[in-house]
Design a protein around this motif. Structure first.
Motif, PDB file in Angstrom:
ATOM      1  N   GLY A 257       0.842  -1.205   0.000  1.00 23.97           N
ATOM      2  CA  GLY A 257       0.000   0.000   0.000  1.00 23.97           C
ATOM      3  C   GLY A 257       0.870   1.245   0.000  1.00 23.97           C
ATOM      4  O   GLY A 257       0.630   2.202  -0.751  1.00 23.97           O
ATOM      5  N   THR A 333      -2.693   0.273   3.713  1.00 19.40           N
ATOM      6  CA  THR A 333      -3.371  -0.019   2.446  1.00 19.40           C
ATOM      7  C   THR A 333      -4.477   1.004   2.176  1.00 19.40           C
ATOM      8  O   THR A 333      -4.672   1.426   1.038  1.00 19.40           O
ATOM      9  CB  THR A 333      -3.946  -1.450   2.415  1.00 19.40           C
ATOM     10  N   THR A 368      -5.092  -4.233  -2.362  1.00 19.56           N
ATOM     11  CA  THR A 368      -4.398  -4.386  -1.075  1.00 19.56           C
ATOM     12  C   THR A 368      -5.347  -4.353   0.125  1.00 19.56           C
ATOM     13  O   THR A 368      -5.001  -4.842   1.192  1.00 19.56           O
ATOM     14  CB  THR A 368      -3.300  -3.308  -0.887  1.00 19.56           C
TER      15      THR A 368
END
Ligand code: FAD
Length: 550
Positions: A257, A333, A368
């Motif tokens: 991320g 993320t 993610t």
């Protein structure tokens, strides 16, 4: 105390340099965009990166099996760099690590010797087969079965596996699959080699992003494996083995991320400096700079500080970092997604076209918050464990953190630690009050807890880092301090808002009105509107720093 596990800084730098050289040569932007457009996995490049010439995966493997013995910090650094280049390629390596983990964690010495040495030499791409059409977040509900095969004396000689796996990264290119299947005594991981009769590659997924990674179903029809392919040779260990590595695999996806989000925002910053509108570069417009660049930049920097701190604790031997890993994954993320979104906005119409890399990064980074445990699953984990810890410790858990922030504020008043201490105490008040009001059975309450907990804990690590940099007299201490203060102010604001949302949900129950009022009174006293003082000034200071960057 022994040194933390992992590579020396220089060694890790060398690994990253090698990676950058190879991808710089083999993966120019034009090829990355072509792979995305053509939905193509560069298997040749993956095999080259695994070959003895490069051996990128060796960082994940222990030295005794031919690896480099990288620690969690090394894996996070390399993961962030890989994700900054191409998240599809990074995902391919994540799957190799995930597929290898059950062997590392649960294999007998013979199994490790047999499989890990093959993986180390780069002969084998690995896939991790857990998810099924009817079992995603709830892994325990898998339907794939492994039935014992016995000889005439009744000794178990092998297993017959039947089932279907879904969304398997490297499914179509793997040489080795680690497959979770239900044995008579519970789930276990089995190593299944490509070419084993009955193993077939299922449908290739036409994905939204990370299109340079290969994702397919994997079908298992009467696949027979010898007993020695059950990892650990004991049935029913699979879920334990899967959980054992979450601490750092979650960090790894968190690093994805960060890497993808940072790559997007770096491009947005460069674009904002060169794009002239209304007589000047876009970065000179206050709203553009502070909203689209500074905010996401700070959120990523805060996430990185948290991740570094947790990775260090893992490398120091703290095995039980599951909740911290969940916080890292959740924060980094989500921050990466916000950053990529802001980067598209910062590019205007161009950001919406496939010619510009930010459009691809935005699609890539979306995964993610879904794989390796969705954001909702991370929120459930964070809230559950921290709520229990708060109740068990009678509030001491967050109070001790708040006291450490008080001390930090005494030494370095510029990093915003006072506001973090206030936020932590408000959080403590809300958790305790909602617990006493028996409201923690509501998932919305727990999810709101998780949001407050994550932000406060990330702020805590960010401020601690800013304090350390100030103590060392580091050249970046001024900017890091300003970033930490901005983050702390936003943490206080978000905590106050979340506390109100949480507590006001009590108002529908007459008998709780008094306790709701009391809780909000404490929150208002801890987090009055004055906490916002100087927010935009500090953001502008960070903005000036970004404008000066090359
Ligand atoms: C590109 C890609 C690659 C992948 N690679 C692999 C791989 O290599 N190996 C592998 O085994 N798997 C892999 N996966 C699977 C991935 O881990 C799962 O998709 C993920 O765990 C979610 O499961 P699911 O898709 O079944 O969604 P579900 O579990 O059905 O969830 C759907 C939605 O409901 C939410 N939800 C679920 N439970 C709850 C709850 N209790 N409370 C509130 N909300 C809830 C989820 O957060 C999500 O938003 C991959 C997936 C993708 C898309």
């Amino acid at each position: 105390m022994s040194a933390p596990a992992g590579l020396s800084r220089e060694m890790c730098d060398m690994v990253i340099q090698t990676l950058q050289q190879v991808v710089g040569r083999e993966l120019p932007d034009s090829r990355i965009l072509d792979l995305d457009q053509n939905d193509e996995c560069p298997e040749d490049l993956v095999r080259h990166l695994l070959s003895p010439d490069v051996g990128l995966h060796l960082i994940f493997l222990p030295e005794e099996y031919g690896g480099l013995g990288g620690g969690a910090r090394d894996i996070c650094r390399v993961s962030e760099v890989m994700a900054g280049v191409d998240l599809g390629l990074a995902t391919t390596f994540l799957a190799i690590l995930l597929g290898t983990d059950p062997i590392l964690v649960g294999g007998t010495p013979d199994q490790k010797q047999k499989w890990l040495s093959r993986i180390a030499t780069g002969e084998a791409i690995v896939a991790y087969g857990v998810t099924e059409p009817e079992a995603g977040s709830n892994v325990a509900s898998i339907q794939t079965t492994a039935v014992r095969i016995s000889d005439a004396e009744g000794n178990v000689t092998g297993y017959r596996i039947n089932g279907a796996k879904q969304f398997i990264t490297n499914g179509g290119i793997a040489d080795i699959y680690t497959i979770l299947a239900k044995t008579p005594d519970g789930p276990g991981f089995f190593v299944v080699e490509r070419g084993t009769p009955g193993l077939a590659v299922g449908r290739h997924e036409d994905k939204h992003g990370i299109r340079s990674s290969n994702t397919t179903g994997v079908l298992l029809e009467d696949v027979e494996v010898p007993q020695e392919n059950l990892l650990g040779l004991v049935e029913g260990q699979g879920l334990k083995q899967a959980n054992a590595v979450f601490g750092y695999t979650r960090l790894m996806v968190g690093a994805f991320g960060l890497g993808a989000g940072q790559a997007a925002i770096d491009r947005a910053l460069a674009y904002g400096k060169s794009r002239i509108q209304f007589g000047g570069p876009l970065v000179e417009k206050e709203g553009y700079l502070l909203n689209l660049l500074v905010e996401p930049w700070i959120d990523l920097a805060a996430g990185r500080a948290h991740m570094d701190a947790i990775a260090l604790r893992i490398d120091e031997g703290n095995a039980d970092m599951g909740t911290e890993g969940a916080i890292s994954k959740y924060w980094c993320t989500e921050a990466g997604n916000r950053a990529a979104d802001a980067a598209i906005q910062a590019h205007g119409g161009y950001g919406y076209t496939r010619e510009y890399m930010v459009e691809k990064i935005r699609r890539d980074v979306r995964i993610t918050t879904i794989y390796e445990g969705t954001s909702e699953i991370q929120r459930s984990i964070i809230a559950m464990y921290r709520w229990k810890e708060t109740v068990r410790s009678k509030g001491a858990y967050y109070e001790e953190m708040a006291a450490r922030m008080d001390a930090l504020h005494g030494d370095y008043p510029e990093v915003g630690a006072d506001l973090i201490a206030r936020s932590l105490r408000a959080l403590n008040t809300v958790i305790t009050g909602m617990h006493q009001a028996r409201r923690t059975r509501h998932q919305m309450v727990m999810f709101t807890f998780a949001d407050m907990m994550s932000r406060c804990e990330v702020a805590y690590e960010f401020a601690s880092r800013a304090g350390s940099l100030a103590a060392e007299g580091d050249a970046s201490a001024g900017t890091e301090g300003a970033m930490s203060r901005v983050f702390a102010i936003r943490c206080a604001a978000a905590t106050s808002y979340a506390a109100h949302r949480c507590v006001l949900s009590l108002q529908d129950a007459e008998e709780n009105a008094d306790s709701a009022e009391a809780m909000l009174g404490v929150v208002a006293e801890l987090l009055p509107p004055a906490v916002y003082t100087g927010l935009w000034l500090h953001m502008a200071e960070v903005g000036e720093h970004l404008k000066q960057r090359d």
